[in-house]
Structures are given as C-alpha cells and as structure tokens.
Scaffold this motif. Structure first.
Motif, PDB file in Angstrom:
ATOM      1  N   GLY A  80       4.643   5.192   3.277  1.00  0.00           N
ATOM      2  CA  GLY A  80       4.060   6.421   3.803  1.00  0.00           C
ATOM      3  C   GLY A  80       3.720   6.244   5.273  1.00  0.00           C
ATOM      4  N   PRO A  81       2.960   7.145   5.819  1.00  0.00           N
ATOM      5  CA  PRO A  81       2.414   8.357   5.196  1.00  0.00           C
ATOM      6  C   PRO A  81       3.455   9.474   5.198  1.00  0.00           C
ATOM      7  N   GLN A  82       3.105  10.598   4.551  1.00  0.00           N
ATOM      8  CA  GLN A  82       4.016  11.730   4.550  1.00  0.00           C
ATOM      9  C   GLN A  82       3.862  12.564   5.804  1.00  0.00           C
ATOM     10  N   SER A  83       2.768  12.395   6.514  1.00  0.00           N
ATOM     11  CA  SER A  83       2.486  13.161   7.725  1.00  0.00           C
ATOM     12  C   SER A  83       2.952  12.402   8.962  1.00  0.00           C
ATOM     13  N   SER A  84       3.721  13.082   9.830  1.00  0.00           N
ATOM     14  CA  SER A  84       4.177  12.456  11.074  1.00  0.00           C
ATOM     15  C   SER A  84       3.012  12.196  12.013  1.00  0.00           C
ATOM     16  N   THR A  85       1.988  13.048  11.961  1.00  0.00           N
ATOM     17  CA  THR A  85       0.817  12.858  12.824  1.00  0.00           C
ATOM     18  C   THR A  85       0.100  11.568  12.473  1.00  0.00           C
ATOM     19  N   ILE A  86      -0.160  11.349  11.188  1.00  0.00           N
ATOM     20  CA  ILE A  86      -0.833  10.114  10.768  1.00  0.00           C
ATOM     21  C   ILE A  86       0.065   8.913  11.026  1.00  0.00           C
TER      22      ILE A  86
ATOM     23  N   ILE B 290       4.538  17.279  -1.696  1.00  0.00           N
ATOM     24  CA  ILE B 290       5.244  15.992  -1.613  1.00  0.00           C
ATOM     25  C   ILE B 290       4.482  14.914  -2.373  1.00  0.00           C
ATOM     26  N   GLY B 291       3.139  14.922  -2.272  1.00  0.00           N
ATOM     27  CA  GLY B 291       2.342  13.890  -2.939  1.00  0.00           C
ATOM     28  C   GLY B 291       2.511  13.908  -4.437  1.00  0.00           C
ATOM     29  N   ARG B 292       2.507  15.086  -5.033  1.00  0.00           N
ATOM     30  CA  ARG B 292       2.689  15.171  -6.486  1.00  0.00           C
ATOM     31  C   ARG B 292       4.081  14.697  -6.907  1.00  0.00           C
ATOM     32  N   ALA B 293       5.061  14.853  -6.003  1.00  0.00           N
ATOM     33  CA  ALA B 293       6.426  14.448  -6.350  1.00  0.00           C
ATOM     34  C   ALA B 293       6.644  12.948  -6.194  1.00  0.00           C
ATOM     35  N   VAL B 294       5.934  12.314  -5.248  1.00  0.00           N
ATOM     36  CA  VAL B 294       6.220  10.905  -4.971  1.00  0.00           C
ATOM     37  C   VAL B 294       5.324   9.956  -5.760  1.00  0.00           C
ATOM     38  N   ARG B 295       4.178  10.425  -6.229  1.00  0.00           N
ATOM     39  CA  ARG B 295       3.246   9.503  -6.890  1.00  0.00           C
ATOM     40  C   ARG B 295       3.873   8.883  -8.135  1.00  0.00           C
ATOM     41  N   LEU B 296       4.431   9.732  -8.970  1.00  0.00           N
ATOM     42  CA  LEU B 296       5.046   9.211 -10.186  1.00  0.00           C
ATOM     43  C   LEU B 296       6.269   8.365  -9.848  1.00  0.00           C
ATOM     44  N   ALA B 297       7.011   8.744  -8.799  1.00  0.00           N
ATOM     45  CA  ALA B 297       8.199   7.978  -8.420  1.00  0.00           C
ATOM     46  C   ALA B 297       7.823   6.569  -7.981  1.00  0.00           C
ATOM     47  N   ILE B 298       6.716   6.440  -7.240  1.00  0.00           N
ATOM     48  CA  ILE B 298       6.278   5.110  -6.797  1.00  0.00           C
ATOM     49  C   ILE B 298       5.844   4.272  -7.987  1.00  0.00           C
TER      50      ILE B 298
ATOM     51  N   SER C 200       8.040   4.904   5.758  1.00  0.00           N
ATOM     52  CA  SER C 200       7.686   6.274   5.401  1.00  0.00           C
ATOM     53  C   SER C 200       8.846   6.963   4.689  1.00  0.00           C
ATOM     54  N   PHE C 201       8.537   7.642   3.597  1.00  0.00           N
ATOM     55  CA  PHE C 201       9.533   8.373   2.820  1.00  0.00           C
ATOM     56  C   PHE C 201       9.536   9.869   3.149  1.00  0.00           C
ATOM     57  N   ALA C 202       8.664  10.297   4.119  1.00  0.00           N
ATOM     58  CA  ALA C 202       8.557  11.733   4.393  1.00  0.00           C
ATOM     59  C   ALA C 202       8.348  12.072   5.869  1.00  0.00           C
ATOM     60  N   ALA C 203       7.859  11.158   6.687  1.00  0.00           N
ATOM     61  CA  ALA C 203       7.611  11.460   8.102  1.00  0.00           C
ATOM     62  C   ALA C 203       8.944  11.578   8.841  1.00  0.00           C
ATOM     63  N   SER C 204       9.277  12.788   9.289  1.00  0.00           N
ATOM     64  CA  SER C 204      10.624  13.039   9.834  1.00  0.00           C
ATOM     65  C   SER C 204      10.650  13.324  11.323  1.00  0.00           C
ATOM     66  N   ASP C 205       9.516  13.216  12.006  1.00  0.00           N
ATOM     67  CA  ASP C 205       9.472  13.460  13.448  1.00  0.00           C
ATOM     68  C   ASP C 205      10.430  12.503  14.164  1.00  0.00           C
ATOM     69  N   PRO C 206      11.429  13.043  14.910  1.00  0.00           N
ATOM     70  CA  PRO C 206      12.392  12.147  15.580  1.00  0.00           C
ATOM     71  C   PRO C 206      11.748  11.179  16.554  1.00  0.00           C
ATOM     72  N   ALA C 207      10.571  11.531  17.101  1.00  0.00           N
ATOM     73  CA  ALA C 207       9.927  10.651  18.088  1.00  0.00           C
ATOM     74  C   ALA C 207       9.469   9.334  17.479  1.00  0.00           C
TER      75      ALA C 207
ATOM     76  N   GLY D  94       0.821  -1.200   0.000  1.00  0.00           N
ATOM     77  CA  GLY D  94       0.000   0.000   0.000  1.00  0.00           C
ATOM     78  C   GLY D  94       0.859   1.255   0.000  1.00  0.00           C
ATOM     79  N   ALA D  95       0.249   2.358  -0.415  1.00  0.00           N
ATOM     80  CA  ALA D  95       0.907   3.665  -0.379  1.00  0.00           C
ATOM     81  C   ALA D  95      -0.092   4.675   0.162  1.00  0.00           C
ATOM     82  N   LEU D  96       0.328   5.470   1.113  1.00  0.00           N
ATOM     83  CA  LEU D  96      -0.569   6.361   1.832  1.00  0.00           C
ATOM     84  C   LEU D  96       0.042   7.759   1.839  1.00  0.00           C
ATOM     85  N   PHE D  97      -0.568   8.694   1.129  1.00  0.00           N
ATOM     86  CA  PHE D  97      -0.076  10.072   1.116  1.00  0.00           C
ATOM     87  C   PHE D  97      -1.173  10.965   0.553  1.00  0.00           C
ATOM     88  N   THR D  98      -0.969  12.258   0.624  1.00  0.00           N
ATOM     89  CA  THR D  98      -1.916  13.218   0.083  1.00  0.00           C
ATOM     90  C   THR D  98      -1.569  13.466  -1.383  1.00  0.00           C
ATOM     91  N   PHE D  99      -2.468  13.083  -2.246  1.00  0.00           N
ATOM     92  CA  PHE D  99      -2.174  13.163  -3.672  1.00  0.00           C
ATOM     93  C   PHE D  99      -1.910  14.599  -4.115  1.00  0.00           C
TER      94      PHE D  99
END
Length: 908
Positions: free
Chosen positions: A87-93, A29-37, A110-117, A20-25
C-alpha cells in the motif's frame, strides 16, 4: 543489533517475517483488497516451496481516508520492524511516507497508488504493483483521437492522485493534437452541492467531452449531479478512468441505481488476462464470500494478491543468499531533549536495498498476469479494457495497450504475433452514447445559451461588391456575406449570429486589427475579404478558402502604334527562320522524289534549282504549277499542304488581331524592375500588401502610397510618379479584376506573384471553423459558390486580362507537332525512295556484269567509279532504267554504266 524477530534453531532463517499493509478498510478498494491479502498470506504460508520454515505475518493498519491518519498509521507500522509495506491505496499518503521508507530502507509496494509522479527517482523505495495513470491517460487520449475530438474538460479530485493523472492526460492529448479546454477541480470530500455548482459552470462551456478522474468512494456523486442537471443526455460524452470499473466490479449483484446514473459512459478497467490462477482465486473468493458482505474480486484485488507473492518471492531469494533480517537504530532519528515523538522506535532495515533489488527483478505469473518491472519501475505490458455502460450492465468495445494502441483484439493475443493492419484493422466496436444513441456526438456546442455569435464584418469604403453596409435585417450584404450565410445553412445544427461592423466608414479598416479582435475574443468570428497569410494563422484559425487571391501589379498602359513592319509580328524570328528552312527542305525532298519520273523537275542544274525554290515558296499560296506524279511525292506534298494550311490560317488570325484589336503596353516590365526602381508604389488601405512589400520585398516605406478607392487608383496611375502619382499599384487579384472592368486604360503586368485565398477567421481550435470548411467545400461542389461569385463579381465593361502584344506572337513551340509530322513524312518517303533505287541499281549492275566479264580490281579509282555510276544511275529517267532491264543481255554492246569519266550510252 538483532531484529527481535524469532529465528530458527540453526540461526539461518527467521521463524517469521513481518510485512505491513496500509489502506482504508472501509472503502471500495479497501474492501476488495483486504480479503485478497489475507488469502495470499495463507497461500504463501501453505506453499512449501516459498519461505520454508519461515512464516509470513501481515500487520494491517487503517488509513481511514485521511492523509494525516494515514501518515501516523504508516509511522506506527514502521516501528514494528516490517521488511516491506503493502500500500497505501492513496497517492497522497504514498508520497508522504515514501520519504520515511527511503530513510528506513523499507520497500513500499503499492497495489493502488497510480500517480505517475511516484515513478520519480525521488522515491527509490516506492514500487508500483499496479498500472500507472501515465498509461491510462494514454489510452484515454487514443480514444479522444479516435473519435476526432479536439478538446475535453477534465473533472478531477484536487489531490496528488487527481493532479498527477490530469497532468499526464494533458501531455498525452498534446501528442494527439488535442487539449484540455478546462480543468474542473473538485475539493477532496466535496459535497454534492459543491459538485453540482462546479458542473453548472462546466455545462456553460463549449466542450461536451468530459474525462472524470476522481476517487471511487465519491465518484458516483459526479454522475448523480450531472444527471440532475441534464448532462447525461444526447450530445454529451463521459469517459471515466478505472475508478468507476472498480466501483461497479465491487458489487456482487447489479446495482440498478448505479447503472441508471452512468448510462452511455465509457470507462476503463485494468486488463487482466484469463488464467488458471485467476479462475482458482475467483472460485475460492466466491466460496468465502457467499454468506458474508465482501466486495467482488476486481483488478485491485488481484494486484494486492500478487503484491504479497511479490514480497514472498523476494524475501525467499533474499534469505537464500544468506542475508539476515536485521534492523538498527537510525542516528538521524534520535529524539531531541524534551521530545515525546519517540522517533528512536523507528529502526532502519539493514539490508533493505538488497530486498528492493530482488523485488524489482521479480518475474513470475500471478493472478493479474505477468509480474515484471521495466527499467522505470512500471509493470510490463500495461493494458486496459474499454467498456461501455448500457442497460443493466456493460460490454467491452475494445482494448488499449502501449504495444498496439486501440484494438478489438485482446492484448495478450497481439503480443504473441506481429502487428499488422489485418489484425488491428477495427479499433473499437460501436458505442451506445448518453441519450441511448449510437451516433457519435459532435463533442461541442455553442456555450452562449441562446446568445448569438458576434461576427465582425469590415466596413469597406471601396470595392463594396465584397461586403457593404445595408439597411436590411442583417445590416450587411455582399459576396463574402452571401458565401458565409450559404455555408452556415449547410451545417447540421443551427447557429445564431449577428453581424457587427468594424471600421469608421471613412477608410477601409485594418484587416490585421480585425483578426486580432477575433484572437482577443472580442469577436466570435470575422468574415469578409480576409486574406489568409502566415502571421494571421498564428493567432486564429481560418476556414477553407472560398476565393482565390494573390498580389499582382497594376500599371498604366498606352496603345501600341502600328508600323511598316507589322506584317512580320505574327511570327517570332525563330519561327520565320525555321519556316524558311522547312520550305526549302520540303522542296528539295519533292525534287528528289520527282526527278526520275517527272519532266518538270528535270533539265539543266540552274533550271532545276529555280524549280525547287519556286515550287517551295509557291506552296504557301497553293500556287505551284508543277504536278507531282510519283506516289511518294504526292504523299509528302499532301502532308506539307496541310501544314501550310494551318500556318496560313494562324498567320492570318494573328495578323488580324494585331492590326484590329487595341494593344496596350506598360513601362513596367515586371516585379523585379519595379523593385529596382525608385518610383512610388500604391497599395490599398487596410490590405496586407503594405506589410508584404516592406517585410518580404524590402521596399522602403517612403515609396509606398496608400490608396483607398478605384478612383484614387486611376488618378494616381494617370499622374505617374513624377507628378505626385505612382508608377504601379500592387493589390490583390479580385480587386484588380473589378478595377479593370471599369477602367480600360490600365493593365496587369506579369503573373500573380503570391498565392493565397480569402477565408473566415475564428478563434484558435474553434470546431466551427472545421465544420464551415466542410460546408464551403460543399458549396464549391454543388456550384453555389460559383453562382454567388457570378452574381456579385461578373465584369461588364472591360476585360481584366489583356496580355499585350507578346502573347499574340506565334512561336516555334506552337507548331513543333506539325513540323514533326512533316519531317517524319519526308524522311519515310526518302527512305523508301532510296531503298527502291538501291534495288534497281543492283539488278541493273548485275545484268550488265553478265555481258562483260571483266575482272574487278578493288582500287580507289574503282570505288570512285562505282559512286559516280550510282549518281549517274539516280539521274537517269525511271522509264529508261525499266526498258534497259527488260532487254536480254547481248554482249558488251548492252547499255551499261560507263567507267569514270565516260558518258552513258543512253541519252539524257
């Protein structure tokens, strides 16, 4: 239970595997990663070396920039029996659904969630395929430290992503001895009006260094609001995390409006080393997006591309080891009676922990570089490009990596060789700052909008030379005030200030209370004769000391009366003793050197002893009658007379001083005797001396007497401890010097026993304290500080430095150099003399031996005879020996040295 996915005919491998892939289309970031995936999935399925016979299928779900929608979409995705989720790209999700994947044993990459926690052990199935903000904030802290800024203001979105990053920034800055002065929180999805209001508050603060850590989709609104408020001009510093580079990299063509908003900004971008894989991907990307509206390739695109390959390699190893892809119902997710949640549709991946192990042990080279994880599940070799926006583009001013720190050399080059100062000498290239200036901003301003600084000044009632009330425009004047005004005038920026008196005018105020007022922000600073002591430095910052200080003892003194033995006082007993011995020694040396050639140094033993003594001591007055005729004797006497001249002159000067200059002495011998006594001790009201005496020297408070003015000092010392006064006063040296310039019947005892100085107090971490310290050093170097001192504090009546009798007495250490020269001259003369004697004796004895060929018997009596012969020879006159050596040998009647007990043939 079978997984429901198609399997091959032989049952060894499934026909397809779903991820699965989970991000905001519709996002940056979503527009950049969709084609890459999509490209990565195509490349995996086309590669016969990866998942042969098994097709990799991708299921994408749109989180729509919503935590709630993202969570629902994630649960829906997990019902489709996926073996991994990208994914997801959001650290909250990511935080929310990490609990779900933990339960279902499905790895979350995740290819974008960068929260150190998210690296916490609480989320074992979360795998970060991008760089953690822990390292990004370390890079920003290094930049802050490089430019020597001490405080920053953090502007961030108030969600897990923003809070986690700024927490890491605070920790990184603390290691560099800097800090976050204020945290400006932006609500998620904040409007431009809300952002503008928050920036308005920020603009009123002291720091001008801003770190912006927001979401890419709304981040430019911050710079738009800042520009409208005039905060993108000269003097400001803006540092953006990698969200800004993602925004700018996503555009195929340069967006002038975006560039105009961000002129002078420093931004970070995840460092991607050049590689063939990257160039090939970029070429394919450009071909596919030439006629379509897609984002450009950026670092998130390449991390997403590598995430697909990461899962593909892990699944390949997973299947190669004979593991089956199967799912089973989770007993913890059974629907309760009447529930419509359909939790039973969520099934657990039976061998999920094995697939997770394969993912964490991956090691391959992808489009983003080496894909390998450390023990704490972070990518190896985290690094960032440091970019500076200017004109219509941006340029690289340096790099940061956790291996080398800041450098202008690419990290991959530094990894290949040892780190040394030659390769990492330059940390960053020059920067064009906001306002189109290359001069480094100071990083702070006064936050008062024209409101002058409130400077606390002690209202002294004594020793007003340092600071006093005045009717002039400043309201105060004095030595400390003039130093402060002179230092302020040297600052490269204007500073408005008003002096505010502190104290009731009846007694000297407490300086500790004044310093506390600065710490409490009641005063913006405090100036005056404020001593820098340890407990005060804990609550405020001090400037460089502008005057030396220290505690010293002040005591009453009495005149030293002369007596009949005063003439002995110029020299110490040791000096007299050594001098007497040296007189006799030099006399003896001269006698030895003159005895053979000078008739005045010959005669009966008693007469010769008298001659030595008389000659020795008469040289003190240059009254010796005897003439020296030998060269060696004259050399020794010349050196000795020079020594005597120096000693006579020193004695005369010292004796004159003792008999004509008034000498004072005190009953107090020093600090130890004062502490051990029970006498009362005075101190100045408001001074730190009281706390020092009680806390450091452990003197009982009942012994301490507060005194306010110089007249109080004099009265208390004259009365003495028996009549309600004090035995001594302990005060700081500058006050004592002024007191002694007016009161001559007192003196200091001993040396200054604490070393300190006076400085100006500012609140903690105030940059003005550092700048004023530099200005004070400038005053010291150009001589203005001494000029101000002489103008206010030059004494006129009495000397403040009366050291007493002991200091006028001359001791051995004052003359050891002269004694050494004299001794060396005597030793050298004696050495030459005896070498000459031995040579003459040898010739004389050999000549006698040619006449009388008597057999030599080496016996004890013979050796004694030779020693006596040598002594007898030394006693001969020089002229007789020379005459004897000139005569030709003529039998045994030639004069020679007799045997033991016989007299020589030559007369004395």
């Amino acid at each position: 239970m079978t997984d429901g996915q198609n399997v091959t005919g032989d049952g060894s491998r499934p026909a397809s595997v779903r991820i699965g892939a989970l991000f905001t289309f519709d996002s940056v970031i979503g527009r950049a990663v969709r084609l890459a995936i999509e490209l990565a999935v195509t490349d995996v399925n086309a590669d016969p070396g990866v998942l042969p016979g098994t097709k990799l299928n991708i299921i994408m779900q749109d989180t729509n920039c919503s935590g709630f929608v993202g969570t629902m979409e994630a649960l829906l995705l997990l019902t489709k029996d996926v073996v991994a989720v990208l994914g997801p790209q959001s650290s909250t999700i990511a935080r929310i659904i990490s609990h779900s994947v933990n339960e279902l044993h499905v790895p979350l990459i995740s290819f974008a969630a960068s929260d150190p926690a998210l690296s916490s052990l609480e989320y074992p199935y979360f795998v970060r395929a991008t760089t953690s903000d822990y390292f990004q904030m370390g890079a920003i802290a290094s930049i802050i430290s490089h430019y020597q800024w001490r405080e920053v203001i953090a502007i961030y979105v108030d969600d897990d992503y923003g809070r986690g990053g700024i927490t890491a920034l605070g920790d990184a800055l603390a290691k560099k001895k800097s800090k976050i002065a204020y945290k400006a929180k932006l609500p998620p999805g904040a409007s431009s009006i809300t952002i503008q209001d928050i920036l308005m508050q920020v603009s009123e603060m002291e720091s001008r260094v801003y770190v912006v850590h927001v979401n890419p989709d709304s981040g430019l609104t911050v710079f738009s609001a800042a520009k409208s408020l005039g905060m993108m001009s000269s003097g400001y510093v803006w540092i953006a995390t990698d969200w800004l580079s993602a925004v700018l990299d996503s555009s195929k063509h340069t967006n002038r409006d975006r560039m105009e908003l961000t002129q002078g900004v420093i931004m970070l971008r995840q460092h991607i080393a050049d590689s063939d894989i990257q160039h090939l991907l970029l070429s394919r990307w450009n071909n596919l997006t030439r006629n379509e509206r897609f984002s450009s390739l950026n670092s998130y695109s390449m991390h997403a591309y590598d995430s697909v390959w990461l899962v593909a390699h892990a699944v390949e190893q997973f299947l190669s080891e004979g593991n089956a892809v199967s799912f089973s119902a989770d007993p913890n997710l059974q629907d309760t009676k009447g529930s419509n949640l359909q939790l039973g549709s969520l099934r657990s991946f039976n061998n999920g922990e094995k697939l997770l192990e394969k993912i964490l042990h991956a090691n391959f080279t992808g489009a983003s570089g080496q894909v390998q994880f450390t023990m704490d599940r972070n990518l190896v070799h985290p690094a960032y490009d440091i970019l500076n926006i200017g004109g219509t583009g941006f340029r690289t001013i340096g790099y940061w990596s956790n291996f080398s720190g800041l450098s202008v050399v690419a990290p991959e080059k530094l990894h290949s060789k040892s780190l040394d100062s030659a390769t990492n000498n330059i940390q960053l290239h020059g920067v064009i700052w906001p306002g189109q200036t290359s001069k480094k901003p100071r990083g702070w301003v006064f936050p008062y909008h024209g409101k002058p600084l409130r400077i606390g000044v002690p209202l002294r009632t004594s020793y007003k030379e340092f600071v006093m009330k005045d009717k002039g425009p400043d309201g105060v004047k004095g030595f400390s005030v003039d130093v402060f005004k002179a230092a302020i005038s040297l600052l490269p920026y204007p500073v408005a200030f008003n002096f505010v008196l502190f104290g009731d005018g009846l007694k000297n105020p407490s300086y500790s209370d004044l310093v506390q007022k600065v710490s409490d922000k009641y005063f913006d600073a405090a100036i005056g004769d404020i001593t820098i002591v340890t407990n005060r430095t804990r609550i405020v910052d001090f400037t460089q000391p502008y005057a030396e200080s220290g505690l010293i003892i002040l005591a009453p003194a009495r005149e030293t009366e002369s007596n009949a033995w005063a003439f002995l006082k110029p020299f110490t007993f040791q000096m007299w003793s050594v001098l007497g011995v040296l007189f006799l020694f030099v006399g003896a040396v001269v006698w030895v050197l003159e005895h053979r050639t000078n008739t005045e140094f010959r005669g009966p033993p008693r007469q010769q002893i008298m001659t030595v003594c008389w000659f020795s001591f008469s040289t003190m007055f240059f009254a010796h009658r005897e003439n020296t005729v030998s060269v060696l004797g004259r050399c020794v006497l010349l050196v000795w007379l020079f020594v005597v001249l120096i000693i006579n002159s020193s004695y005369t000067a010292s004796l004159t001083s003792l008999l004509t200059v008034q000498q004072l002495t005190s009953g107090i011998q020093g600090l130890d005797s004062l502490i051990s006594s029970s006498s009362a001790i005075g101190y100045q009201v408001g001074s730190f001396a009281r706390s020092y005496l009680v806390e450091e020297l452990h003197i009982a408070e009942s012994r301490l007497v507060p005194l306010n003015s110089p007249s109080d000092y004099a009265r208390a010392l004259e009365l003495g401890p028996g009549n309600g006064g004090v035995a001594a006063i302990i005060d700081e040296l500058p006050y004592v010097e002024i007191f002694l310039s007016k009161y001559c019947k007192f003196k200091t005892v001993g040396q200054v026993f604490t070393k300190s100085g006076w400085g100006f107090a500012f609140p903690r971490d105030s940059p003005l304290a550092e700048d004023l310290s530099t200005a004070i050093l400038g005053l010291s170097e150009n001589g203005n500080l001494q000029r101000i001192h002489d103008e206010w504090l030059t004494g006129t009546e009495c000397s403040a430095d009366d050291s007493g009798i002991g200091s006028n007495r001359l001791n051995l250490s004052s003359f050891w150099g002269l004694y050494l020269i004299c001794g060396f001259a005597c030793f050298l003369a004696l050495l030459i003399f005896f070498l000459r004697i031995f040579c003459q004796y040898s010739k004389y004895n050999n000549q006698v031996g040619l006449e009388c060929h008597e057999p030599e018997v080496v016996t004890r009596s013979a050796r004694l005879s030779n020693i006596k012969s040598l002594i007898s020879f030394v006693d001969k006159r020089e002229e007789e020996v020379k005459n004897a050596l000139k005569k030709k040998p003529n039998g045994c009647q030639q004069p020679r040295i007799g045997r033991a007990g016989e007299q020589s043939a030559l007369p004395l």
